[in-house]
Scaffold this motif. Structure first.
Motif, PDB file in Angstrom:
ATOM      1  N   TYR A 110       1.025  -4.451 -14.610  1.00  5.71           N
ATOM      2  CA  TYR A 110       0.809  -5.104 -15.405  1.00  5.71           C
ATOM      3  C   TYR A 110       1.110  -5.171 -16.605  1.00  5.71           C
ATOM      4  O   TYR A 110       0.708  -5.431 -17.530  1.00  5.71           O
ATOM      5  CB  TYR A 110      -0.862  -4.527 -15.583  1.00  5.71           C
ATOM      6  CG  TYR A 110      -1.500  -4.976 -14.375  1.00  5.71           C
ATOM      7  CD1 TYR A 110      -1.467  -2.837 -13.771  1.00  5.71           C
ATOM      8  CD2 TYR A 110      -2.379  -5.577 -13.470  1.00  5.71           C
ATOM      9  CE1 TYR A 110      -2.529  -2.596 -12.427  1.00  5.71           C
ATOM     10  CE2 TYR A 110      -2.502  -5.235 -12.741  1.00  5.71           C
ATOM     11  CZ  TYR A 110      -2.907  -3.985 -12.006  1.00  5.71           C
ATOM     12  OH  TYR A 110      -3.577  -4.027 -10.925  1.00  5.71           O
TER      13      TYR A 110
ATOM     14  N   GLU B 230      -6.081  -4.021  -9.242  1.00  3.01           N
ATOM     15  CA  GLU B 230      -4.978  -3.112  -8.372  1.00  3.01           C
ATOM     16  C   GLU B 230      -5.531  -3.543  -6.763  1.00  3.01           C
ATOM     17  O   GLU B 230      -4.513  -3.456  -6.004  1.00  3.01           O
ATOM     18  CB  GLU B 230      -5.316  -1.597  -8.481  1.00  3.01           C
ATOM     19  CG  GLU B 230      -4.516  -0.800  -8.076  1.00  3.01           C
ATOM     20  CD  GLU B 230      -3.151  -1.049  -8.399  1.00  3.01           C
ATOM     21  OE1 GLU B 230      -2.701  -1.764  -9.318  1.00  3.01           O
ATOM     22  OE2 GLU B 230      -1.799  -0.699  -7.332  1.00  3.01           O
TER      23      GLU B 230
ATOM     24  N   HIS C 253       2.404   2.020  -3.133  1.00  2.00           N
ATOM     25  CA  HIS C 253       1.088   3.153  -3.456  1.00  2.00           C
ATOM     26  C   HIS C 253       1.174   4.236  -3.467  1.00  2.00           C
ATOM     27  O   HIS C 253       0.588   4.920  -4.434  1.00  2.00           O
ATOM     28  CB  HIS C 253      -0.627   2.519  -3.747  1.00  2.00           C
ATOM     29  CG  HIS C 253      -1.849   2.754  -4.769  1.00  2.00           C
ATOM     30  ND1 HIS C 253      -1.749   2.470  -5.948  1.00  2.00           N
ATOM     31  CD2 HIS C 253      -2.013   3.895  -4.375  1.00  2.00           C
ATOM     32  CE1 HIS C 253      -3.222   3.598  -6.227  1.00  2.00           C
ATOM     33  NE2 HIS C 253      -3.547   3.829  -5.543  1.00  2.00           N
TER      34      HIS C 253
ATOM     35  N   VAL D 232      -8.382   2.721  -4.821  1.00  3.09           N
ATOM     36  CA  VAL D 232      -8.303   1.542  -6.257  1.00  3.09           C
ATOM     37  C   VAL D 232      -8.855   0.029  -6.850  1.00  3.09           C
ATOM     38  O   VAL D 232      -8.561  -0.411  -7.443  1.00  3.09           O
ATOM     39  CB  VAL D 232      -6.639   1.200  -6.009  1.00  3.09           C
ATOM     40  CG1 VAL D 232      -5.950   2.160  -5.465  1.00  3.09           C
ATOM     41  CG2 VAL D 232      -6.436  -0.150  -5.452  1.00  3.09           C
TER      42      VAL D 232
ATOM     43  N   ALA E  33       0.896  -1.207   0.035  1.00  2.00           N
ATOM     44  CA  ALA E  33      -0.098  -0.262   0.012  1.00  2.00           C
ATOM     45  C   ALA E  33       0.796   1.123  -0.184  1.00  2.00           C
ATOM     46  O   ALA E  33       0.194   1.887  -1.139  1.00  2.00           O
ATOM     47  CB  ALA E  33      -1.271  -0.354   0.779  1.00  2.00           C
TER      48      ALA E  33
ATOM     49  N   ILE F 264      -9.696  -0.505 -10.594  1.00  2.00           N
ATOM     50  CA  ILE F 264      -8.022  -0.727 -11.854  1.00  2.00           C
ATOM     51  C   ILE F 264      -7.746  -1.985 -11.497  1.00  2.00           C
ATOM     52  O   ILE F 264      -7.230  -3.035 -10.275  1.00  2.00           O
ATOM     53  CB  ILE F 264      -7.030  -0.006 -11.321  1.00  2.00           C
ATOM     54  CG1 ILE F 264      -7.289   1.064 -10.528  1.00  2.00           C
ATOM     55  CG2 ILE F 264      -5.864  -0.153 -11.589  1.00  2.00           C
ATOM     56  CD1 ILE F 264      -7.564   2.053 -12.383  1.00  2.00           C
TER      57      ILE F 264
ATOM     58  N   LEU G 267      -7.372   2.925   0.838  1.00  2.00           N
ATOM     59  CA  LEU G 267      -7.212   2.610  -0.037  1.00  2.00           C
ATOM     60  C   LEU G 267      -7.419   1.690  -1.672  1.00  2.00           C
ATOM     61  O   LEU G 267      -7.756   1.712  -2.497  1.00  2.00           O
ATOM     62  CB  LEU G 267      -5.490   2.118   0.223  1.00  2.00           C
ATOM     63  CG  LEU G 267      -4.853   2.046  -1.031  1.00  2.00           C
ATOM     64  CD1 LEU G 267      -4.468   3.479  -1.122  1.00  2.00           C
ATOM     65  CD2 LEU G 267      -2.793   1.609  -0.545  1.00  2.00           C
TER      66      LEU G 267
END
Lengths: 75, 603
Positions: free
Chosen positions: A65, B563, A5, B492, A2, B495, B488
């Motif tokens: 990806y 994601e 991100h 997302v 996380a 995604i 979070l």
């Protein structure tokens, strides 16, 4: 993960900002130099920078990806 | 007259021994008599002979006995055949000996006593003779000696004393004679008794005694006769010699007186003479007759005695011969008998020996078998006891070992349990946002405590590496983190691989801002396709977490895609780790508990 991100986002934003400003700066410079202090290189440069940053950001966010292929030669 | 030896017979050794004995006896008793008096040869000889005879008689008996005894005991080294004969002869001889002893002793005693009495009588006679002679001498002396009247009167007194002595001696002689006659009678009676017993060996003794008796009687008579003669001859002695005038006057006076007296006496005597002469003649006749008779009688008796003695002697000889003959025959028979008896005894001995051997062998066999049986029994019993003891010992040892093993097991189980408890306790050391201590030590302890337990070992090694090195997060921290993660993930949520441009990011942000879901929603038992919505999943997971079910939450979170998945991947891994560790620890704990319960023994 996380944190990744978040970091990504931080990086991304920072990068975009820098690019934008850099573009702006370059535009300013260009405008000063080449284009007789017109406005359009500023936006062009900042846009350029912004776009680069956006693209980078997207790429960075997309990177998990992305599939990396490799050419295997027949031997 | 020469000495007359009393011999019982001619030729036989026994009689000679008898003679010797008698001689010895006589010699012993008459020794003092011999010494005390000055004897004429005849008396001394007689006395000596008598004593010797008496002693010899005693000795003879002893000799006889000794002879018999020596005849009876042969040399022991003679062969077995001779022995029984000798023993029989010995037994016979012993019997004879005994009887002979009895009679011989009695005979001997009586003979000795009679000999003594006879000797005494003879001595007395001799003493009487002596006294008479003394008296005569004294008288002669008194008559012929020329001495003073006082001395004369003394002499007459002495004469009177001598006369008294003579009378006493004569009395003594008479008494002794009577005693001798008594003893001789007793001897005769004893001899008759012995003869009545009819013992062969005593016969010579008897004969000897008889002969002695006869001789003693003869001598005694002779002595008596001698004394009588002497007495008679005394009065015939005539004295002559010279005398002094006083003496002659005294003598004449005395003679006159004496003559007067004598005349008176003569007158009386004349008167009496006739009567006396007649009486004397008569008496003399009677006496002569008596003497003749007695002499004849005695002579006859002597002759008879001699003849009888001869006969007896001859009889004795013949009997001896027959006895000897019979003895030899008996000896032969005894020998034959002993041979037969010996043979029979030998046979019997063999038989009995064989029987005894058999019995002995059977008994021995029986005893042997019994002994063997007993020893075998004992051995068996002992072996049995030993076996049981050994088995028990083994049992005890096994029990102890199993106990030891069980205790060991229990100890190990306890150790395992303790280590597992330590491990589970170390799980709790996780504080907020700080993982636990590395579980390496505890895991090592667990591994150490269960070295030979494959299951536990496998479990212990199933602990994830990360947990060992770094430790695990607690559920609370995971829960806390999830909350932040949730927002979070919401942001997302849109995604994924296909939608991952920035615009999508913007859209997903917008969605997250605008979409509202339940904070916590209980998950259904089965997830359908519409439940796979991230928001829903997140709310399910949140609910599960709130209710402590990390596993289900993890499962639900695992359903996120794209994601969001990537974003919660970390948390998921952590959750997985924690779950894994907890599962292993729980398994170990359960196992340790089970093992501990199994090994712990209730008191």
């Amino acid at each position: 993960m996380a944190d990744e991100h978040a970091r990504k986002w931080d990086r991304c934003l920072a990068d975009t900002a820098v690019k934008t400003v850099t573009g702006l700066g370059v535009g300013i410079v260009v405008s000063f130099i080449a284009f007789k202090r017109r406005a359009w290189p500023l936006s062009f440069g900042s846009g350029l920078g912004l776009g680069m940053g956006y693209s980078n950001c997207q790429h960075d966010l997309r990177s998990p990806y992305l599939i990396h292929g490799r050419m295997v030669k027949d031997q | 007259q020469q000495c007359r030896h009393y011999t019982a017979g001619e030729g036989s050794s026994a009689s000679k021994v008898v003679v010797a004995g008698l001689l010895t006896v006589s010699g012993g008793i008459g020794g003092t008599v011999l010494y005390s008096s000055s004897l004429e040869d005849y008396w001394g000889c007689l006395g000596l002979c008598l004593c010797v005879c008496v002693f010899s008689l005693e000795e003879c008996n002893e000799c006889h006995e000794h002879k018999e005894a020596t005849a009876v005991h042969p040399a022991p080294t003679e062969p077995m055949k001779e022995r029984p004969v000798e023993e029989v002869a010995a037994r016979l001889a012993q019997q004879e000996q005994e009887e002979q002893d009895i009679s011989a002793s009695s005979l001997e005693d009586s003979l000795a006593s009679s000999a003594k009495a006879t000797l005494q009588a003879i001595g007395a006679q001799e003493a009487a003779l002596q006294a008479i002679m003394q008296h005569t001498d004294k008288l002669k002396e008194a008559m012929e000696a020329e001495v003073l009247p006082e001395e004369k009167s003394n002499q007459w007194k002495d004469l009177e004393a001598a006369l008294a002595d003579r009378t006493t001696a004569l009395n003594d002689a008479r008494a002794a004679l009577s005693k001798a006659n008594e003893s001789l009678d007793s001897l005769r009676s004893v001899i008759d008794e012995s003869k009545g017993l009819k013992i062969s060996s005593v016969r010579p003794l008897v004969l000897a005694a008889e002969e002695n008796l006869h001789n003693m009687v003869v001598d005694l008579d002779k002595m008596v006769m001698k004394v009588k003669l002497r007495l008679q001859s005394i009065t015939l002695k005539v004295t002559s010699g010279k005398l002094s005038t006083d003496d002659l006057n005294a003598l004449i006076a005395h003679a006159h007186r004496r003559i007067d007296q004598l005349n008176r006496e003569l007158a009386e005597q004349k008167v009496r003479e006739k009567i006396h002469i007649d009486a004397a003649l008569e008496q003399q006749k009677l006496e002569d007759q008596k003497a003749l008779d007695s002499a004849v009688n005695t002579a006859l008796q002597h002759v008879k005695e001699e003849a009888r003695l001869d006969q007896e002697r001859k009889l004795a000889e013949l009997r001896e011969v027959m006895e000897a003959e019979m003895r030899t025959q008996l000896r032969r028979q005894a020998a034959a008998h002993t041979d037969h008896v010996q043979d029979v005894l030998k046979v019997q001995e063999h038989e009995l020996k064989a029987e005894a051997e058999q019995v002995l062998s059977s008994k021995m066999l029986e005893q042997e078998t019994r002994y063997r049986q007993l020893t075998q029994e004992q051995l068996d019993n002992f072996t049995l006891d030993m076996n049981t003891a050994y088995a028990r010992l083994k049992g005890v040892e096994e029990a102890i070992d199993s106990h030891v093993v069980a205790e060991d097991e229990a100890r190990k189980a306890h150790q395992l349990w303790l280590s597992v408890e330590a491990l589970s306790y170390s799980l709790k050391t996780a504080e907020a946002d700080v993982p636990t201590v590395p579980l390496e030590n505890a895991a090592q302890a667990v591994r150490d405590s269960c070295r030979d337990n494959d299951f536990a070992l496998a479990l212990a090694s199933a602990l994830p590496e990360k947990s060992l090195q770094r430790g695990v997060y607690s559920e609370a921290s995971l829960r806390a983190r999830f909350n932040s993660l949730r927002s979070l993930a919401r942001r997302v949520a849109l995604i994924d691989e296909s939608r991952n441009s920035l615009y999508q990011y913007f859209l997903s942000y917008l969605q997250a801002a605008l979409l509202f879901e339940k904070r916590q929603e209980a998950p259904p038992s089965q997830l359908s396709s519409e439940d796979l919505d991230p928001f829903k999943l997140l709310s399910y997971a949140s609910y599960c977490l709130e209710h402590g079910d990390l596993e289900l939450a993890a499962k639900l979170v695992n359903q996120l895609r794209g994601e969001a998945r990537r974003v919660v991947e970390d948390w998921l891994i952590e959750a997985r780790l924690t779950l894994e560790t907890r599962q292993v620890v729980n398994l170990l704990s359960a196992y340790a508990n089970a093992v501990g319960l199994g090994t712990t023994q209730a008191p």
